[in-house]
Enzyme design. Structure first.
Site, PDB file in Angstrom:
ATOM      1  N   ILE A 138      44.017  52.659  41.687  1.00 27.32           N
ATOM      2  CA  ILE A 138      43.711  51.544  41.687  1.00 27.32           C
ATOM      3  C   ILE A 138      45.280  50.642  41.643  1.00 27.32           C
ATOM      4  O   ILE A 138      46.256  51.140  41.901  1.00 27.32           O
ATOM      5  CB  ILE A 138      43.130  51.707  39.452  1.00 27.32           C
ATOM      6  CG1 ILE A 138      43.427  52.189  38.666  1.00 27.32           C
ATOM      7  CG2 ILE A 138      41.932  51.446  39.870  1.00 27.32           C
ATOM      8  CD1 ILE A 138      43.319  52.386  37.870  1.00 27.32           C
ATOM      9  N   ASP A 139      44.905  49.359  40.925  1.00 24.79           N
ATOM     10  CA  ASP A 139      45.930  48.876  41.187  1.00 24.79           C
ATOM     11  C   ASP A 139      46.809  48.545  40.554  1.00 24.79           C
ATOM     12  O   ASP A 139      46.668  49.236  39.456  1.00 24.79           O
ATOM     13  CB  ASP A 139      45.991  47.145  41.985  1.00 24.79           C
ATOM     14  CG  ASP A 139      44.648  46.603  42.755  1.00 24.79           C
ATOM     15  OD1 ASP A 139      44.834  47.108  43.813  1.00 24.79           O
ATOM     16  OD2 ASP A 139      44.134  46.256  42.633  1.00 24.79           O
ATOM     17  N   LYS A 140      48.023  48.069  40.646  1.00 25.39           N
ATOM     18  CA  LYS A 140      49.666  48.366  39.410  1.00 25.39           C
ATOM     19  C   LYS A 140      49.006  47.625  38.591  1.00 25.39           C
ATOM     20  O   LYS A 140      49.113  48.293  37.395  1.00 25.39           O
ATOM     21  CB  LYS A 140      50.586  48.036  39.620  1.00 25.39           C
ATOM     22  CG  LYS A 140      51.902  47.594  38.923  1.00 25.39           C
ATOM     23  CD  LYS A 140      52.592  46.764  39.383  1.00 25.39           C
ATOM     24  CE  LYS A 140      54.199  46.151  38.010  1.00 25.39           C
ATOM     25  NZ  LYS A 140      53.789  45.300  38.271  1.00 25.39           N
ATOM     26  N   THR A 184      45.206  47.023  37.512  1.00 27.56           N
ATOM     27  CA  THR A 184      44.532  47.056  37.250  1.00 27.56           C
ATOM     28  C   THR A 184      44.997  48.517  35.736  1.00 27.56           C
ATOM     29  O   THR A 184      45.579  49.146  35.784  1.00 27.56           O
ATOM     30  CB  THR A 184      43.784  47.139  37.975  1.00 27.56           C
ATOM     31  OG1 THR A 184      43.264  46.515  38.500  1.00 27.56           O
ATOM     32  CG2 THR A 184      42.267  47.647  37.562  1.00 27.56           C
ATOM     33  N   ARG A 234      38.753  42.132  43.207  1.00 30.28           N
ATOM     34  CA  ARG A 234      39.363  41.003  43.616  1.00 30.28           C
ATOM     35  C   ARG A 234      39.135  39.985  43.980  1.00 30.28           C
ATOM     36  O   ARG A 234      38.621  38.672  44.201  1.00 30.28           O
ATOM     37  CB  ARG A 234      40.766  41.371  43.529  1.00 30.28           C
ATOM     38  CG  ARG A 234      41.421  42.056  41.876  1.00 30.28           C
ATOM     39  CD  ARG A 234      42.765  42.944  42.050  1.00 30.28           C
ATOM     40  NE  ARG A 234      44.099  41.470  42.425  1.00 30.28           N
ATOM     41  CZ  ARG A 234      45.034  42.093  42.376  1.00 30.28           C
ATOM     42  NH1 ARG A 234      45.659  43.326  42.844  1.00 30.28           N
ATOM     43  NH2 ARG A 234      46.292  40.836  42.095  1.00 30.28           N
TER      44      ARG A 234
END
Length: 236
Positions: free
Chosen positions: A66-68, A70, A167
């Site tokens: 998962i993104d930084k 998130t 996103r």
């Protein structure tokens, strides 16, 4: 670049000899890269336990990311057998991955499916976008709450797991994520990046074949922001 174990606290939701489920905080990068050589989730995991080696030295144990900015749940493989099983479940779309997102605007439908291929943006190499030759990407969404036509709280269930999928997909339908520095508008609610939380994660245990499902509450800043919106728009 050597990846060094670092004594960084982990929020462990579940652990046994084969798998780990961690609740990743906002602001933490999942694995080392040129821009983030240390202080990542992988550095913390290496200090904590042995990990699978299938993904090489930079991504040991990492089955999905998962993104930084998130927050939320990730499954981690402690050995290669577990890694292969969990990876196959992702390919088979048999596991559960549910996210909570706060988006701009009023989504009129109560639920829907976004099916649009995602790949690197032709205009901006830092971004992903909807591109004809992109990889198949499918997101199911359901409206949880609406805030005065200004914002909508949604649950998103991933059928595929492309980079920045939620996103990009929410922006594509005209409802970018609140606080998203890459895909959202400049005039947004300030937080620690996008308001996106991996709330629910389910998979079949690689060894016991038991169906495991985990949930984790929203981060404090996310909860506070929703409560402020409820108060502003007098939602009971």
């Amino acid at each position: 670049m050597n990846v060094e174990p670092e004594d960084i606290p982990l929020d462990i939701v579940y652990e046994d000899d084969d798998v780990l489920v961690v609740n990743k905080p906002q602001g933490m990068v999942v694995h080392p890269s040129a821009g983030h050589p240390n202080h990542t989730l992988v550095n913390a995991l290496l200090f904590h336990s042995p990990l699978s080696t299938i993904n090489g030295t930079y991504r040991p144990g990492i089955v999905h990311r998962i993104d930084k900015d998130t927050s939320g749940l990730l499954m981690i493989a402690k050995n290669n057998y577990a890694h292969e099983s969990l990876s196959q479940q992702l390919k088979d779309k048999s596991n559960i991955r549910e996210y909570i997102a706060l988006v701009h605007g009023n989504i009129k439908e109560n639920s829907g499916v976004i099916n649009a291929p995602i790949g690197r943006s032709k205009k901006d190499r830092k971004k992903q976008g909807i591109v004809d030759d992109g990889k198949n990407a499918v997101t199911h969404f359901k409206v949880l709450e609406r805030f005065g036509g200004e914002y909508t709280l949604v649950s998103c269930i991933l059928e595929t797991g492309r980079t920045h999928q939620i996103r990009v997909h929410m922006k594509y339908i005209g409802h970018p994520l609140v606080g998203d520095p890459l895909y959202g508008p400049k005039n947004t609610i300030k937080g620690n990046g996008q308001f996106l939380h991996a709330k629910k994660l389910g998979f079949v245990h690689p060894v016991t074949n038991e169906q495991l499902v985990f949930e984790t509450p929203l981060p404090e800043i996310f909860e506070q922001t929703i409560n402020k919106l409820r108060n502003k728009y007098k939602i009971k």
